[in-house]
Design a protein around this motif. Structure first.
Motif, mmCIF file in Angstrom:
data_model
loop_
_atom_site.group_PDB
_atom_site.id
_atom_site.type_symbol
_atom_site.label_atom_id
_atom_site.label_comp_id
_atom_site.label_asym_id
_atom_site.label_seq_id
_atom_site.Cartn_x
_atom_site.Cartn_y
_atom_site.Cartn_z
ATOM 1 N N THR A 1 1.680 6.839 -6.770
ATOM 2 C CA THR A 1 0.558 7.686 -7.180
ATOM 3 C C THR A 1 0.835 9.154 -6.899
ATOM 4 N N ILE A 2 1.346 9.450 -5.722
ATOM 5 C CA ILE A 2 1.639 10.843 -5.371
ATOM 6 C C ILE A 2 2.730 11.406 -6.268
ATOM 7 N N THR A 3 3.724 10.599 -6.595
ATOM 8 C CA THR A 3 4.790 11.054 -7.492
ATOM 9 C C THR A 3 4.246 11.368 -8.877
ATOM 10 N N ILE B 1 0.838 -1.199 0.000
ATOM 11 C CA ILE B 1 0.000 0.000 0.000
ATOM 12 C C ILE B 1 0.875 1.252 0.000
ATOM 13 N N ALA B 2 1.950 1.244 0.771
ATOM 14 C CA ALA B 2 2.848 2.401 0.808
ATOM 15 C C ALA B 2 3.503 2.639 -0.544
ATOM 16 N N VAL C 1 2.318 1.809 -3.509
ATOM 17 C CA VAL C 1 1.293 2.322 -4.430
ATOM 18 C C VAL C 1 1.009 3.794 -4.146
ATOM 19 N N CYS C 2 0.921 4.158 -2.872
ATOM 20 C CA CYS C 2 0.678 5.561 -2.517
ATOM 21 C C CYS C 2 1.813 6.462 -2.979
ATOM 22 N N ILE C 3 3.033 6.043 -2.758
ATOM 23 C CA ILE C 3 4.183 6.851 -3.169
ATOM 24 C C ILE C 3 4.214 7.007 -4.682
#
Length: 56
Positions: free
Chosen positions: A37-39, A30-31, A33-35
């Motif tokens: 996506t934010i990038t 999950i971390a 994927v979040c990183i």
């Protein structure tokens, strides 16, 4: 020796450690994927603001 074998068998059957490893892997995924996506959003947003700045 019987206590050692019984303890080893209990350790092999115990699934609490495996569950914690699975939760850890899910949190890591999950971390990541979040990183990612934010990038990606940050890069696209930077391009949008650059286009707006050049239009002004």
């Amino acid at each position: 020796m019987k206590k050692f074998i019984a303890g080893t068998q209990r350790f092999v059957r115990d699934e609490d450690g495996a569950t914690m490893v699975e939760y850890g892997l899910m949190v890591a995924l999950i971390a990541i994927v979040c990183i990612a996506t934010i990038t990606t959003i940050g890069t696209r947003l930077n391009n949008v603001f650059s286009d707006i700045a050049s239009s002004l």
